[in-house]
Design a protein around this motif. Sequence first.
Motif, short mmCIF file in Angstrom:
data_model
loop_
_atom_site.label_atom_id
_atom_site.label_comp_id
_atom_site.label_asym_id
_atom_site.label_seq_id
_atom_site.Cartn_x
_atom_site.Cartn_y
_atom_site.Cartn_z
N GLU A 168 18.22 65.39 10.98
CA GLU A 168 18.89 64.44 10.06
C GLU A 168 18.43 62.96 9.74
O GLU A 168 18.42 62.47 8.71
N PRO A 169 17.79 62.52 10.85
CA PRO A 169 17.25 61.16 10.65
C PRO A 169 16.07 61.36 9.63
O PRO A 169 15.50 60.11 8.88
N LEU A 170 15.39 62.48 9.29
CA LEU A 170 14.43 62.46 8.40
C LEU A 170 14.80 62.53 6.76
O LEU A 170 14.37 61.88 5.97
N PHE A 171 16.48 62.52 6.74
CA PHE A 171 17.08 62.57 5.12
C PHE A 171 17.93 61.32 5.01
O PHE A 171 18.02 61.08 3.83
N ASN A 172 18.11 60.77 6.04
CA ASN A 172 19.08 59.65 5.93
C ASN A 172 18.79 58.63 7.04
O ASN A 172 18.64 59.02 8.21
N ASP A 173 19.52 57.49 6.91
CA ASP A 173 19.32 56.17 7.77
C ASP A 173 20.64 56.18 8.58
O ASP A 173 21.67 55.72 8.00
N PHE A 174 20.77 56.53 9.90
CA PHE A 174 21.78 56.37 10.93
C PHE A 174 21.78 55.03 11.39
O PHE A 174 20.78 54.79 12.19
N ARG A 175 22.73 54.38 11.29
CA ARG A 175 23.09 52.88 12.32
C ARG A 175 24.20 52.80 12.78
O ARG A 175 25.25 53.32 12.37
N PRO A 176 24.34 51.79 13.76
CA PRO A 176 25.43 51.75 14.16
C PRO A 176 26.42 51.06 13.33
O PRO A 176 26.01 50.51 12.24
N VAL A 177 27.83 51.24 13.16
CA VAL A 177 28.83 50.66 12.44
C VAL A 177 28.61 49.13 12.53
O VAL A 177 28.78 48.79 13.62
N PRO A 178 28.66 48.05 11.48
CA PRO A 178 28.27 47.01 11.50
C PRO A 178 29.47 46.08 12.32
O PRO A 178 30.57 46.61 12.28
N ASP A 179 29.21 44.99 12.96
CA ASP A 179 30.13 44.27 13.50
C ASP A 179 31.33 43.94 12.73
O ASP A 179 31.25 43.52 11.31
N GLY A 180 32.27 43.82 13.24
CA GLY A 180 33.67 43.58 12.39
C GLY A 180 34.87 44.22 12.95
O GLY A 180 34.80 44.98 13.84
N GLU A 181 36.02 44.29 12.11
CA GLU A 181 37.33 44.84 12.58
C GLU A 181 37.16 46.60 12.49
O GLU A 181 37.84 46.99 13.31
N VAL A 182 36.38 47.03 11.60
CA VAL A 182 36.16 48.41 11.68
C VAL A 182 35.34 48.84 12.82
O VAL A 182 35.89 49.92 13.55
N ARG A 183 34.20 48.23 13.27
CA ARG A 183 33.62 48.60 14.24
C ARG A 183 34.45 48.55 15.51
O ARG A 183 34.58 49.46 16.60
N ASP A 184 35.35 47.34 15.68
CA ASP A 184 36.17 47.18 16.93
C ASP A 184 37.29 48.29 16.83
O ASP A 184 37.45 49.06 17.95
N ALA A 185 37.75 48.79 15.86
CA ALA A 185 38.74 49.85 15.71
C ALA A 185 38.27 51.03 16.08
O ALA A 185 38.76 52.05 17.08
N LEU A 186 36.93 51.50 15.63
CA LEU A 186 36.38 52.82 15.86
C LEU A 186 36.12 52.75 17.33
O LEU A 186 36.13 53.80 18.02
N LEU A 187 35.57 51.74 17.89
CA LEU A 187 34.90 51.69 19.37
C LEU A 187 36.25 51.80 20.37
O LEU A 187 35.95 52.72 21.26
N ASP A 188 37.23 51.42 19.97
CA ASP A 188 38.48 51.50 20.74
C ASP A 188 38.86 53.10 20.75
O ASP A 188 39.30 53.53 21.67
N MET A 189 38.97 53.58 19.45
CA MET A 189 39.32 54.92 19.27
C MET A 189 38.13 55.98 20.24
O MET A 189 38.93 56.83 21.07
N ALA A 190 37.02 55.54 20.07
CA ALA A 190 35.93 56.40 20.73
C ALA A 190 36.31 56.39 22.11
O ALA A 190 36.08 57.23 23.03
N GLN A 191 36.47 55.03 22.70
CA GLN A 191 36.84 55.11 23.97
C GLN A 191 37.74 55.84 24.51
O GLN A 191 37.90 56.35 25.67
N GLN A 192 39.06 55.71 24.00
CA GLN A 192 40.22 56.54 24.17
C GLN A 192 40.03 57.97 24.35
O GLN A 192 40.58 58.86 24.99
#
Length: 386
Positions: A168-192
């Motif tokens: 998949e990285p051959l076709f698209n660029d995958f990066r961590p979600v940028p810092d901010g409220e979206v990233r904070d919310a998603l990391l909290d969901m992932a941890q749970q």
Amino acid sequence: MAFDPQAATAAYIDSLGPEALARAAEYTAGNHWLLFWNLVASGVITWAIVRWGVLERLEARLGGRGPNIRVFAVAIVYFLVSAALRLPWTLYEDWWRELSYELSSQPLTDFLGQHVLGIAVFALLGALFFVGLYALIRRAGSRWWLWSGGLTAAALSAFLLAAPVVIEPLFNDFRPVPDGEVRDALLDMAQQAGVPAERIFVYDGSRQSNNFTANVSGIGGSARIAISDVALKGASLDEVRAVTGHEIGHYVLGHVWRTVAVLSALAILAFFLVDRLFPRFARAFGSRASLADPSGLPVLLFMLALFSVLSEPVTNAFIRLGENQSDRYSLETVNLPDALASALVKTAEYRNPRPTRLQEWLFYSHPSVERRVRRAMEWKAAHPPH
């Protein structure tokens, strides 16, 4: 006044407007017809390659080589030749048609570059798979088709393990979600949910498509959840949380492994039919190859394509079950029914939200948007905010 899930559902779907709804219905109906026309194209290409005899000549030239080398070479040539013959149809189906419905803005040069790369990857992986399959045909006797389920499971597992890291990285660029409220919310969901925080990404899906989408991919240590930049830019924080909750549901509920099991079982049935019916199909295409001859690969692959179309209602029903379960997981864990509903409506641009029951059963790999929104609204009615 009591909350009415049916009225709320209608309001969400109608918010698209009659023009967008008609366009979505037209696009979706066209996709259904493409199943038939793709099969016709496959039949014409199979007939042309068999009549041309290029694979028979190649196999004869490689007669002194080992069987695995012959199968690999024949498969590579077949995939490359068939892709070249199919290119005009591919340009219409995957590029021009998507542009005409404003579902993509990918330049032709970029599309062609990625298409060639995709052909190379597919040809390599497909050739390796058929090396294993023809080895089964030679060595496992009349029950080779029974062992094909194990081969398919192993191949799918290897692909799922490698895809997020290598392919998949051959076709698209995958990066961590940028810092901010979206990233904070998603990391909290992932941890749970027990999903590693480093396995949630945003990718440049807008490169190929304007569709609002997210997905779960991989197994074990390579598993990851990816959100298209289209969804990240065009969604509210609650919508991102609701959609990510759905994707985490796929991860937590083990849908990837269930898919491997179901596809492996279907492979056994498909290859059983190939074992029984190959001579008839070969005669119909004018091929003199036996099932064990690599030059019969075009006929074999046409039979698999036909089986895939005929079995689509079964595979779709299975996938819809997983989508329903993941929607429920999102509602239970994130509890944002309106956000899930509004996010789902955004997918209706490329998937008619109001199909008939028969259309949904035959063709839809996801439950209809209307049905999914209705479920979210029924959840809202049963779980009012305190």
